[in-house]
Design a protein around this motif. Sequence first.
Motif, PDB file in Angstrom:
ATOM      1  N   ARG A 192     144.248  -9.610 -29.226  1.00 42.08           N
ATOM      2  CA  ARG A 192     143.137 -10.395 -29.760  1.00 42.08           C
ATOM      3  C   ARG A 192     143.556 -11.847 -29.945  1.00 42.08           C
ATOM      4  NH1 ARG A 192     140.588 -12.949 -33.586  1.00 42.08           N
ATOM      5  NH2 ARG A 192     138.431 -12.429 -34.145  1.00 42.08           N
ATOM      6  N   PRO A 193     142.741 -12.810 -29.506  1.00 44.35           N
ATOM      7  CA  PRO A 193     143.048 -14.221 -29.781  1.00 44.35           C
ATOM      8  C   PRO A 193     143.176 -14.469 -31.280  1.00 44.35           C
ATOM      9  CG  PRO A 193     141.265 -14.031 -28.190  1.00 44.35           C
ATOM     10  CD  PRO A 193     141.508 -12.647 -28.723  1.00 44.35           C
ATOM     11  N   ARG A 194     144.044 -15.395 -31.661  1.00 40.16           N
ATOM     12  CA  ARG A 194     144.291 -15.648 -33.073  1.00 40.16           C
ATOM     13  C   ARG A 194     143.211 -16.505 -33.728  1.00 40.16           C
ATOM     14  NH1 ARG A 194     149.076 -14.094 -34.906  1.00 40.16           N
ATOM     15  NH2 ARG A 194     149.038 -15.591 -36.637  1.00 40.16           N
ATOM     16  N   SER A 195     142.288 -16.993 -32.933  1.00 35.99           N
ATOM     17  CA  SER A 195     141.195 -17.797 -33.473  1.00 35.99           C
ATOM     18  C   SER A 195     140.253 -16.930 -34.305  1.00 35.99           C
ATOM     19  CB  SER A 195     140.417 -18.456 -32.331  1.00 35.99           C
ATOM     20  OG  SER A 195     139.283 -19.120 -32.808  1.00 35.99           O
ATOM     21  N   ILE A 196     139.894 -17.417 -35.486  1.00 34.71           N
ATOM     22  CA  ILE A 196     138.969 -16.707 -36.372  1.00 34.71           C
ATOM     23  C   ILE A 196     137.842 -17.654 -36.762  1.00 34.71           C
ATOM     24  CG2 ILE A 196     138.698 -15.606 -38.636  1.00 34.71           C
ATOM     25  CD1 ILE A 196     141.540 -14.593 -38.370  1.00 34.71           C
ATOM     26  N   ASP A 197     136.657 -17.156 -36.738  1.00 32.15           N
ATOM     27  CA  ASP A 197     135.465 -17.974 -36.947  1.00 32.15           C
ATOM     28  C   ASP A 197     135.182 -18.143 -38.446  1.00 32.15           C
ATOM     29  OD1 ASP A 197     133.121 -19.360 -36.675  1.00 32.15           O
ATOM     30  OD2 ASP A 197     131.945 -17.665 -35.920  1.00 32.15           O
ATOM     31  N   TYR A 198     136.004 -18.957 -39.113  1.00 25.17           N
ATOM     32  CA  TYR A 198     135.817 -19.189 -40.539  1.00 25.17           C
ATOM     33  C   TYR A 198     134.505 -19.933 -40.808  1.00 25.17           C
ATOM     34  CZ  TYR A 198     140.795 -18.031 -40.929  1.00 25.17           C
ATOM     35  OH  TYR A 198     142.010 -17.397 -40.865  1.00 25.17           O
ATOM     36  N   LEU A 199     134.168 -20.895 -39.942  1.00 26.73           N
ATOM     37  CA  LEU A 199     132.949 -21.670 -40.142  1.00 26.73           C
ATOM     38  C   LEU A 199     131.715 -20.775 -40.056  1.00 26.73           C
ATOM     39  CD1 LEU A 199     131.572 -24.352 -40.609  1.00 26.73           C
ATOM     40  CD2 LEU A 199     131.709 -24.818 -38.143  1.00 26.73           C
ATOM     41  N   GLY A 200     131.747 -19.824 -39.138  1.00 25.36           N
ATOM     42  CA  GLY A 200     130.629 -18.893 -39.045  1.00 25.36           C
ATOM     43  C   GLY A 200     130.447 -18.095 -40.322  1.00 25.36           C
ATOM     44  N   THR A 201     131.559 -17.695 -40.934  1.00 27.34           N
ATOM     45  CA  THR A 201     131.506 -16.960 -42.200  1.00 27.34           C
ATOM     46  C   THR A 201     130.840 -17.795 -43.280  1.00 27.34           C
ATOM     47  OG1 THR A 201     133.545 -15.790 -41.622  1.00 27.34           O
ATOM     48  CG2 THR A 201     132.898 -15.775 -43.940  1.00 27.34           C
ATOM     49  N   VAL A 202     131.250 -19.058 -43.377  1.00 24.88           N
ATOM     50  CA  VAL A 202     130.671 -19.962 -44.376  1.00 24.88           C
ATOM     51  C   VAL A 202     129.180 -20.168 -44.120  1.00 24.88           C
ATOM     52  CG1 VAL A 202     130.705 -22.321 -45.277  1.00 24.88           C
ATOM     53  CG2 VAL A 202     132.857 -21.133 -44.805  1.00 24.88           C
ATOM     54  N   LEU A 203     128.809 -20.307 -42.857  1.00 24.72           N
ATOM     55  CA  LEU A 203     127.405 -20.567 -42.528  1.00 24.72           C
ATOM     56  C   LEU A 203     126.520 -19.353 -42.775  1.00 24.72           C
ATOM     57  CD1 LEU A 203     127.793 -22.761 -39.316  1.00 24.72           C
ATOM     58  CD2 LEU A 203     126.960 -23.482 -41.572  1.00 24.72           C
ATOM     59  N   VAL A 243     123.892 -20.455 -35.402  1.00 22.62           N
ATOM     60  CA  VAL A 243     123.691 -20.109 -33.991  1.00 22.62           C
ATOM     61  C   VAL A 243     124.389 -21.124 -33.089  1.00 22.62           C
ATOM     62  CG1 VAL A 243     121.960 -19.890 -32.170  1.00 22.62           C
ATOM     63  CG2 VAL A 243     121.534 -18.891 -34.419  1.00 22.62           C
ATOM     64  N   THR A 244     124.294 -22.413 -33.434  1.00 24.63           N
ATOM     65  CA  THR A 244     124.943 -23.462 -32.644  1.00 24.63           C
ATOM     66  C   THR A 244     126.452 -23.272 -32.612  1.00 24.63           C
ATOM     67  OG1 THR A 244     123.180 -25.023 -33.234  1.00 24.63           O
ATOM     68  CG2 THR A 244     125.242 -25.952 -32.403  1.00 24.63           C
ATOM     69  N   VAL A 245     127.040 -22.983 -33.765  1.00 29.90           N
ATOM     70  CA  VAL A 245     128.495 -22.777 -33.847  1.00 29.90           C
ATOM     71  C   VAL A 245     128.915 -21.552 -33.053  1.00 29.90           C
ATOM     72  CG1 VAL A 245     130.365 -22.123 -35.432  1.00 29.90           C
ATOM     73  CG2 VAL A 245     128.809 -23.990 -36.031  1.00 29.90           C
ATOM     74  N   GLU A 246     128.129 -20.471 -33.156  1.00 33.03           N
ATOM     75  CA  GLU A 246     128.508 -19.229 -32.472  1.00 33.03           C
ATOM     76  C   GLU A 246     128.502 -19.395 -30.958  1.00 33.03           C
ATOM     77  OE1 GLU A 246     129.568 -16.372 -34.561  1.00 33.03           O
ATOM     78  OE2 GLU A 246     129.642 -18.369 -35.444  1.00 33.03           O
ATOM     79  N   LYS A 247     127.714 -20.323 -30.461  1.00 36.23           N
ATOM     80  CA  LYS A 247     127.680 -20.575 -29.018  1.00 36.23           C
ATOM     81  C   LYS A 247     128.920 -21.310 -28.529  1.00 36.23           C
ATOM     82  CE  LYS A 247     122.627 -20.802 -28.483  1.00 36.23           C
ATOM     83  NZ  LYS A 247     121.486 -21.703 -28.175  1.00 36.23           N
ATOM     84  N   ARG A 248     129.644 -21.951 -29.450  1.00 40.13           N
ATOM     85  CA  ARG A 248     130.714 -22.853 -29.034  1.00 40.13           C
ATOM     86  C   ARG A 248     132.117 -22.364 -29.379  1.00 40.13           C
ATOM     87  NH1 ARG A 248     128.040 -28.756 -30.679  1.00 40.13           N
ATOM     88  NH2 ARG A 248     126.201 -28.560 -29.313  1.00 40.13           N
ATOM     89  N   VAL A 249     132.266 -21.487 -30.380  1.00 40.40           N
ATOM     90  CA  VAL A 249     133.616 -21.077 -30.784  1.00 40.40           C
ATOM     91  C   VAL A 249     134.180 -20.086 -29.778  1.00 40.40           C
ATOM     92  CG1 VAL A 249     133.225 -21.506 -33.237  1.00 40.40           C
ATOM     93  CG2 VAL A 249     132.686 -19.252 -32.275  1.00 40.40           C
ATOM     94  N   ALA A 250     135.523 -20.031 -29.726  1.00 43.71           N
ATOM     95  CA  ALA A 250     136.201 -19.164 -28.751  1.00 43.71           C
ATOM     96  C   ALA A 250     135.954 -17.690 -29.036  1.00 43.71           C
ATOM     97  CB  ALA A 250     137.699 -19.472 -28.760  1.00 43.71           C
ATOM     98  N   VAL A 251     136.090 -17.310 -30.315  1.00 40.15           N
ATOM     99  CA  VAL A 251     135.872 -15.916 -30.715  1.00 40.15           C
ATOM    100  C   VAL A 251     134.811 -15.924 -31.810  1.00 40.15           C
ATOM    101  CG1 VAL A 251     136.920 -13.780 -31.522  1.00 40.15           C
ATOM    102  CG2 VAL A 251     138.281 -15.409 -30.205  1.00 40.15           C
ATOM    103  N   PRO A 252     133.536 -15.797 -31.455  1.00 38.53           N
ATOM    104  CA  PRO A 252     132.464 -15.939 -32.451  1.00 38.53           C
ATOM    105  C   PRO A 252     132.411 -14.760 -33.419  1.00 38.53           C
ATOM    106  CG  PRO A 252     131.550 -15.252 -30.351  1.00 38.53           C
ATOM    107  CD  PRO A 252     133.011 -15.541 -30.109  1.00 38.53           C
ATOM    108  N   LEU A 253     131.934 -15.057 -34.618  1.00 42.09           N
ATOM    109  CA  LEU A 253     131.689 -14.001 -35.596  1.00 42.09           C
ATOM    110  C   LEU A 253     130.664 -13.020 -35.058  1.00 42.09           C
ATOM    111  CD1 LEU A 253     132.334 -13.254 -38.635  1.00 42.09           C
ATOM    112  CD2 LEU A 253     130.218 -14.450 -39.200  1.00 42.09           C
TER     113      LEU A 253
END
Length: 493
Positions: A192-203, A243-253
């Motif tokens: 699993r990529p180490r990227s985590i969608d923290y911003l998605g969690t906050v949003l 929705v905008t963030v989820e379209k752009r992050v490497a591993v979306p929430l």
Amino acid sequence: MSDTGRAGGVLAATCLSTLVVNANTSAVSILLPAISEDTGMSVNDLQWAVTGYSLVGAAVIITSGSLGDVFGRKRVFQLGLLLFVLSCVLIALAETGGMVIAGRVIQGAAGSTILACGLSLLSVATSGDQQLKFVSLWGAAAAVGAAAGPLLGGVLVGITGWQGLFWIDAGVALVCMALTYVTIQESRDPDRPRSIDYLGTVLIAATLVPLIYGFTKSGDWGWVDARTLGCFAASIVFGFLFVTVEKRVAVPLLDLALLRNRILVGSTLAILIGAGTINGLMYLLSLYFQDPAALDFSPLQAGVATLPATVGLVVVAPFVPKLAHKLGGRQVIGIGFIAMAVGFVAIGFTQSSWAYATFLLPILAIAVGMGLSNGPASSAATASVPQEQVGGASGVSNMARYVGAAVATALCATIYATVQANQLDDGASAPDALASGLAAAAWLMAVISALGILLAVVAIRRHKAATGTTQDAAASAAAVVHTIPTSASGAAS
């Protein structure tokens, strides 16, 4: 330690933790009148102890699983248990309603982490038939905890005060921490990529907070007041940003591609409706049954009185997979929502003269309907996607449960309090005002349940149904709190 002993330790730690988390969650509504009396905060304001828990749980449930995959499932599971202990202590020591709410918000993060990482640990530590057996036991523990919580809360209020539940839960969580430390080996997902969608969690949280706050305050402000509309507008803006963030992050929430799957969307909305209405019902009945102007039950009596709403759906649920396999999942989901709508319509005619016996059949109808609809909806969610997307589909449905619980409880609390206050202002007696508030909230839940019927007809098309194995029965019973795999999962591969 032998492999057998280690596997048994994993089973004990994960099952005990999910049992205590779900018992705690379902018990809190019973405790609200006692907490209100001790802290001086109104029950209407204390509904944030319920909605705040669900709101944070919705934001964290997927992220906590990702954290476990990257940083270690055992480590994150232990962190969840530690947060649970700390939140229990904070609540038990609370002298104000605000401290109780703060503790419950922390507990929402802890509970969702324990559930997500506990199931992952159990799945990784076992394989084959043993994995199926252990996951089934985990599902059974989740169901038993959810069913036993209101009764346990009612018993403890009379013996230890409302604080006793949280002290006991803290002790059990400490035992789980010790078991985890001794028996569970660390595991990660190296692929699993180490990227985590923290911003998605906050949003997610930022989207839900103003939405629920707007619902809660609408009774005081009015539905078309600028402040109410401002809350709803803020929710829409944050939702758009999510929705905008989820379209752009490497591993979306949230993998937005999943939302193009009509069966998954329909079943997820069905799960949201089911979780929302049953949580709204428990909140309303817990308050109404204990109010001196209504039935004036003790917390123990109220716990016993609400048992049909929790035990009923757990008893029915294990038999549902075979019925869905025979009749079709969408048909059983539709029948379930019909039963729920009928039950809520009956409660919509509540009169102040009603004794408990008058509520019993409607409560049973709602419980049976929930048992019929929720299991097949959860099964459909994971059966409608390929095997590699089962985890994502489970995450979406689990988030939906928390969102439904938060939104429906806030709506029920607002309508219940607003109608009651308006009736009192118009000169109605306290018993009649309470009955009107309960009836109005029940009518809303009836309409929402009717939307579930429409979903079953329109959105949940033909899909592979679970065959009715022991695992399917456990998954159906656990579906009131969590989605676990069934024999149909990944059938769209």
